[in-house]
Structures are given as C-alpha cells and as structure tokens.
Design a protein around this motif. Sequence first.
Motif, PDB file in Angstrom:
ATOM      1  N   ARG A  71       0.899  -1.184  -0.045  1.00  0.00           N
ATOM      2  CA  ARG A  71       0.045  -0.057  -0.198  1.00  0.00           C
ATOM      3  C   ARG A  71       0.897   1.249  -0.163  1.00  0.00           C
ATOM      4  NH1 ARG A  71      -1.278   3.480   3.867  1.00  0.00           N
ATOM      5  NH2 ARG A  71      -3.186   4.854   3.673  1.00  0.00           N
ATOM      6  N   VAL A  72       1.901   1.132   0.891  1.00  0.00           N
ATOM      7  CA  VAL A  72       2.673   2.520   0.932  1.00  0.00           C
ATOM      8  C   VAL A  72       3.291   2.681  -0.429  1.00  0.00           C
ATOM      9  CG1 VAL A  72       4.828   3.227   2.054  1.00  0.00           C
ATOM     10  CG2 VAL A  72       3.233   2.352   3.424  1.00  0.00           C
ATOM     11  N   PHE A  73       3.952   1.520  -0.930  1.00  0.00           N
ATOM     12  CA  PHE A  73       4.625   1.576  -2.341  1.00  0.00           C
ATOM     13  C   PHE A  73       3.783   2.337  -3.295  1.00  0.00           C
ATOM     14  CE2 PHE A  73       5.732  -0.118  -6.343  1.00  0.00           C
ATOM     15  CZ  PHE A  73       6.961   0.295  -6.564  1.00  0.00           C
ATOM     16  N   PHE A  74       2.555   1.557  -3.495  1.00  0.00           N
ATOM     17  CA  PHE A  74       1.740   2.215  -4.647  1.00  0.00           C
ATOM     18  C   PHE A  74       1.248   3.640  -4.297  1.00  0.00           C
ATOM     19  CE2 PHE A  74       0.207  -2.489  -4.899  1.00  0.00           C
ATOM     20  CZ  PHE A  74       0.933  -2.565  -6.375  1.00  0.00           C
ATOM     21  N   ILE A  75       0.782   3.995  -3.172  1.00  0.00           N
ATOM     22  CA  ILE A  75       0.498   5.487  -2.995  1.00  0.00           C
ATOM     23  C   ILE A  75       1.803   6.291  -3.090  1.00  0.00           C
ATOM     24  CG2 ILE A  75      -0.531   7.089  -1.448  1.00  0.00           C
ATOM     25  CD1 ILE A  75      -2.074   4.653  -0.369  1.00  0.00           C
ATOM     26  N   SER A  76       2.926   5.758  -2.634  1.00  0.00           N
ATOM     27  CA  SER A  76       4.147   6.872  -2.637  1.00  0.00           C
ATOM     28  C   SER A  76       4.663   7.082  -4.038  1.00  0.00           C
ATOM     29  CB  SER A  76       5.297   6.055  -1.888  1.00  0.00           C
ATOM     30  OG  SER A  76       4.965   6.037  -0.541  1.00  0.00           O
ATOM     31  N   VAL A  77       4.319   6.025  -4.919  1.00  0.00           N
ATOM     32  CA  VAL A  77       4.598   6.028  -6.294  1.00  0.00           C
ATOM     33  C   VAL A  77       3.747   6.947  -7.035  1.00  0.00           C
ATOM     34  CG1 VAL A  77       5.258   5.032  -8.468  1.00  0.00           C
ATOM     35  CG2 VAL A  77       6.142   3.842  -6.535  1.00  0.00           C
ATOM     36  N   THR A  78       2.573   6.851  -6.675  1.00  0.00           N
ATOM     37  CA  THR A  78       1.425   7.896  -7.359  1.00  0.00           C
ATOM     38  C   THR A  78       2.029   9.311  -7.311  1.00  0.00           C
ATOM     39  OG1 THR A  78      -0.211   6.482  -6.614  1.00  0.00           O
ATOM     40  CG2 THR A  78      -0.745   8.245  -7.376  1.00  0.00           C
ATOM     41  N   THR A  79       2.478   9.742  -6.482  1.00  0.00           N
ATOM     42  CA  THR A  79       2.768  11.397  -6.329  1.00  0.00           C
ATOM     43  C   THR A  79       3.834  11.405  -7.436  1.00  0.00           C
ATOM     44  OG1 THR A  79       2.282  11.237  -3.901  1.00  0.00           O
ATOM     45  CG2 THR A  79       3.674  13.226  -4.757  1.00  0.00           C
ATOM     46  N   PRO A  80       5.006  11.110  -7.342  1.00  0.00           N
ATOM     47  CA  PRO A  80       5.728  11.307  -8.415  1.00  0.00           C
ATOM     48  C   PRO A  80       5.424  11.234  -9.854  1.00  0.00           C
ATOM     49  CG  PRO A  80       6.728   9.584  -7.317  1.00  0.00           C
ATOM     50  CD  PRO A  80       5.681  10.079  -6.525  1.00  0.00           C
ATOM     51  N   LEU A  81       4.474  10.277 -10.154  1.00  0.00           N
ATOM     52  CA  LEU A  81       3.911   9.920 -11.528  1.00  0.00           C
ATOM     53  C   LEU A  81       2.691  11.390 -11.818  1.00  0.00           C
ATOM     54  CD1 LEU A  81       3.100   6.123 -11.225  1.00  0.00           C
ATOM     55  CD2 LEU A  81       4.887   7.387 -12.497  1.00  0.00           C
ATOM     56  N   SER A  82       2.096  11.514 -10.739  1.00  0.00           N
ATOM     57  CA  SER A  82       1.177  12.580 -10.788  1.00  0.00           C
ATOM     58  C   SER A  82       1.917  14.188 -11.143  1.00  0.00           C
ATOM     59  CB  SER A  82       0.457  13.047  -9.339  1.00  0.00           C
ATOM     60  OG  SER A  82      -0.236  11.874  -9.175  1.00  0.00           O
ATOM     61  N   VAL A  83       3.166  14.259 -10.383  1.00  0.00           N
ATOM     62  CA  VAL A  83       3.929  15.618 -10.954  1.00  0.00           C
ATOM     63  C   VAL A  83       4.424  15.502 -12.302  1.00  0.00           C
ATOM     64  CG1 VAL A  83       6.077  16.579 -10.436  1.00  0.00           C
ATOM     65  CG2 VAL A  83       4.790  15.625  -8.453  1.00  0.00           C
ATOM     66  N   MET A  84       4.855  14.243 -12.664  1.00  0.00           N
ATOM     67  CA  MET A  84       5.302  14.049 -14.023  1.00  0.00           C
ATOM     68  C   MET A  84       3.936  14.364 -15.102  1.00  0.00           C
ATOM     69  SD  MET A  84       7.438  10.674 -14.100  1.00  0.00           S
ATOM     70  CE  MET A  84       8.655  10.463 -12.778  1.00  0.00           C
ATOM     71  N   ALA A  85       2.531  13.774 -14.672  1.00  0.00           N
ATOM     72  CA  ALA A  85       1.555  14.187 -15.335  1.00  0.00           C
ATOM     73  C   ALA A  85       1.358  15.534 -15.495  1.00  0.00           C
ATOM     74  CB  ALA A  85       0.382  13.245 -14.944  1.00  0.00           C
ATOM     75  N   PHE A  86       1.253  16.238 -14.433  1.00  0.00           N
ATOM     76  CA  PHE A  86       0.808  17.657 -14.327  1.00  0.00           C
ATOM     77  C   PHE A  86       1.686  18.631 -14.968  1.00  0.00           C
ATOM     78  CE2 PHE A  86      -1.413  16.467 -10.155  1.00  0.00           C
ATOM     79  CZ  PHE A  86      -2.549  16.878 -10.725  1.00  0.00           C
ATOM     80  N   THR A  87       3.173  18.170 -15.094  1.00  0.00           N
ATOM     81  CA  THR A  87       4.054  19.111 -15.831  1.00  0.00           C
ATOM     82  C   THR A  87       4.142  18.823 -17.166  1.00  0.00           C
ATOM     83  OG1 THR A  87       5.778  17.493 -15.222  1.00  0.00           O
ATOM     84  CG2 THR A  87       5.494  19.319 -14.045  1.00  0.00           C
ATOM     85  N   SER A  88       3.312  17.596 -17.723  1.00  0.00           N
ATOM     86  CA  SER A  88       3.681  17.505 -19.332  1.00  0.00           C
ATOM     87  C   SER A  88       2.204  17.553 -20.047  1.00  0.00           C
ATOM     88  CB  SER A  88       4.228  16.036 -19.295  1.00  0.00           C
ATOM     89  OG  SER A  88       3.493  14.981 -18.858  1.00  0.00           O
ATOM     90  N   LEU A  89       1.010  17.565 -19.126  1.00  0.00           N
ATOM     91  CA  LEU A  89      -0.173  17.710 -19.743  1.00  0.00           C
ATOM     92  C   LEU A  89      -0.895  18.732 -19.433  1.00  0.00           C
ATOM     93  CD1 LEU A  89      -1.568  13.969 -19.224  1.00  0.00           C
ATOM     94  CD2 LEU A  89      -0.705  14.971 -21.318  1.00  0.00           C
ATOM     95  N   PRO A  90      -1.894  19.394 -20.024  1.00  0.00           N
ATOM     96  CA  PRO A  90      -2.708  20.151 -19.529  1.00  0.00           C
ATOM     97  C   PRO A  90      -3.573  19.886 -18.195  1.00  0.00           C
ATOM     98  CG  PRO A  90      -3.564  19.889 -21.801  1.00  0.00           C
ATOM     99  CD  PRO A  90      -2.461  19.059 -21.446  1.00  0.00           C
ATOM    100  N   PHE A  91      -3.629  20.970 -17.184  1.00  0.00           N
ATOM    101  CA  PHE A  91      -4.126  20.544 -16.013  1.00  0.00           C
ATOM    102  C   PHE A  91      -5.223  19.645 -15.887  1.00  0.00           C
ATOM    103  CE2 PHE A  91      -4.511  22.567 -11.310  1.00  0.00           C
ATOM    104  CZ  PHE A  91      -3.667  21.809 -10.961  1.00  0.00           C
ATOM    105  N   ALA A  92      -6.308  20.141 -16.266  1.00  0.00           N
ATOM    106  CA  ALA A  92      -7.666  19.574 -16.372  1.00  0.00           C
ATOM    107  C   ALA A  92      -7.728  17.972 -17.056  1.00  0.00           C
ATOM    108  CB  ALA A  92      -8.781  20.329 -17.045  1.00  0.00           C
ATOM    109  N   GLU A  93      -6.832  17.951 -17.776  1.00  0.00           N
ATOM    110  CA  GLU A  93      -6.493  16.664 -18.739  1.00  0.00           C
ATOM    111  C   GLU A  93      -5.879  15.729 -17.963  1.00  0.00           C
ATOM    112  OE1 GLU A  93      -4.623  15.150 -22.849  1.00  0.00           O
ATOM    113  OE2 GLU A  93      -5.722  16.972 -23.003  1.00  0.00           O
ATOM    114  N   ALA A  94      -4.993  16.103 -17.050  1.00  0.00           N
ATOM    115  CA  ALA A  94      -4.224  15.232 -16.466  1.00  0.00           C
ATOM    116  C   ALA A  94      -5.107  14.631 -15.075  1.00  0.00           C
ATOM    117  CB  ALA A  94      -2.799  15.857 -15.614  1.00  0.00           C
ATOM    118  N   PHE A  95      -5.763  15.578 -14.488  1.00  0.00           N
ATOM    119  CA  PHE A  95      -6.934  15.312 -13.716  1.00  0.00           C
ATOM    120  C   PHE A  95      -7.604  14.239 -13.930  1.00  0.00           C
ATOM    121  CE2 PHE A  95      -5.920  18.842 -10.397  1.00  0.00           C
ATOM    122  CZ  PHE A  95      -5.780  18.099  -9.351  1.00  0.00           C
TER     123      PHE A  95
END
Length: 307
Positions: A71-95
Amino acid sequence: MVKGIVLAFLAFAVFAWGDAIVKAIGHDLDPFEVTFFGYLAPLLLSPTFMKPGERLSDIVRWKSPWLMALRVFFISVTTPLSVMAFTSLPFAEAFALLFLMPSLVTVLSVLVLKEKVRWRRGLAVCAAFIGVLIIVRPGFREILPGHLVAIAGALCAAGGVIMGRMIGTTETRYTLIGSVFLGTTVIAGVLMIPGFTWPTSTQWWLLLAFAATAFVAQAFFVIATTYAPADRLGATQYSQILWALLIGALFFDEWPDAIALFGIAIVVGAGLFIFARERTLNKTPSPATPSAPPEQLGALNSSSQNP
C-alpha cells in the motif's frame, strides 16, 4: 454533516492549488525532488495526527506488514507520477486521467478481491475508458508520455485502494497517514539523487508552499471526518476537476476543446456513479484519510489520499 462536507471541499481545493504549484515548478526541477521536499515537512509534522495512545513507532509498526508495504509503495509512487503528468499535460486533462482510478479499482476488485460487479458498474467502467479515449484521441493526435504516466498513476492509486481494503481497520490512523508520508519521502529521496539540482530561492518558496498544501489539506480532511463519515466525503474529491479547469485557464492559458471537455465529463460522471453504487451496496470502506495530490485519490479510498 454539513460542516464536514464544507471542510472536505476545502481540503480538495487546497490539494488542487498544491498541484498547481507542482505544475509551476515541475518543468525546472526533477519530479522526485519536488516530491521529496513536498513531503519532508508533512512527514516531520505527521505526529500531529496521532490519537491518544498512539506512538511514533506506529509509523513502521504494521500489523499487516506485507499488505502495508505494498500500500505504501503504490501510494508513494503515485505522487511523482502525478507530478510528471501535471508538468507534461494540460491541468484538467491530467486530473481527468488520474480520475480513472475508481474504474481501475472496480477492475482490480474483480481480479484481486474476486468481487462481483453488477452490470451498472460494469457499464460505468466501460464509459470511463471511452472517456479516456475521447480525451487522448489516439490516432488523431500524438499520445504523449504524460498520458501514459497519468494512467500509471491512476493504476498505482487503485492498487493502494485495493491494499487498503485487504488491510481493513487493523492499522491506526497515524500508521496509515504517517507511513505514506515516510514512504513517499524515502522513495523520492533515493530516486531524486541522479537528477538533483539545488533549488533557487524562488523554487524553495514554491516547494515550501507545496509542502504546506499537502499538510494543510490532509489536516482539513482529517477534521472533516470528525463531522461526517469519510465514505460520505469521498465524492468531494471530484470538485478538483473544476479547480483544474479554472486554474488551467487563468494561470497556464490552457483551454480544453469541446471534445476534451466531453471526455472529462464522461470520466468524472462514471467515477461519481461508481462511488454512488459502492455506497449503495455498502462496499466502500471507511478510509482513514487522503495522502496527497491524486495520490490523494488512492489514499482517499483506502486511505487517500481513504484520494
């Protein structure tokens, strides 16, 4: 109840603004570095979430060690993946792509937990994937790495939810919250080493602001759960898509076209329907709390995050 709902809306508004800060600095700093500094301060402040009788050692004293580790691994990895998504896609599209998480939870619940899914939820899952295809439009425009990263983030968040359901209520609130802060900080701290660059003074202020939003939003949601059951507050996370559209337009000059808005509406609508059906069927667990920006999605339903 009303006070809890208002606080939950406020929590996810703060999360959304934190994601906007991530988008603002993510082009100049390594995503793992952004994640590390964004979670270091909340980790140090996490003891404020302790209940009477809980101890600092509870952060690593797990009753279900293997499930908690996953659980910790999956949720912890989610954050940097989200950071990558937000910086490379339109904000609403990433969400919108990250909001694929509830549909992926439904799929994983069948594969991993052997749950039976009725036809209505099955149709909602299909609709969500159709919404993603409408947003991404493969064959009509270039599929960016950010699209794949966002979907991977949603999948990891869903994995965190499934692990949370398998854990049940055996772990304390501080264990669920603090372990995610600790895991995210450690994993990001190791992975940031190859691409580390010393932040500028402006970037330090932005990193501090991001850390503040992660902690404050978490605190708002925890307080909200004292006024209303956490499973009744989960739907408030979808208010983030409205913030994403507003922030993207005003600060990043991002204006989704009509087709993208249609796809976003389908994904969000499908997620809300799945949430409502699970509540009706009493299959949504009462989570502990979200853990952070769309990692908050995973945390919210397990943990979350809950998220």
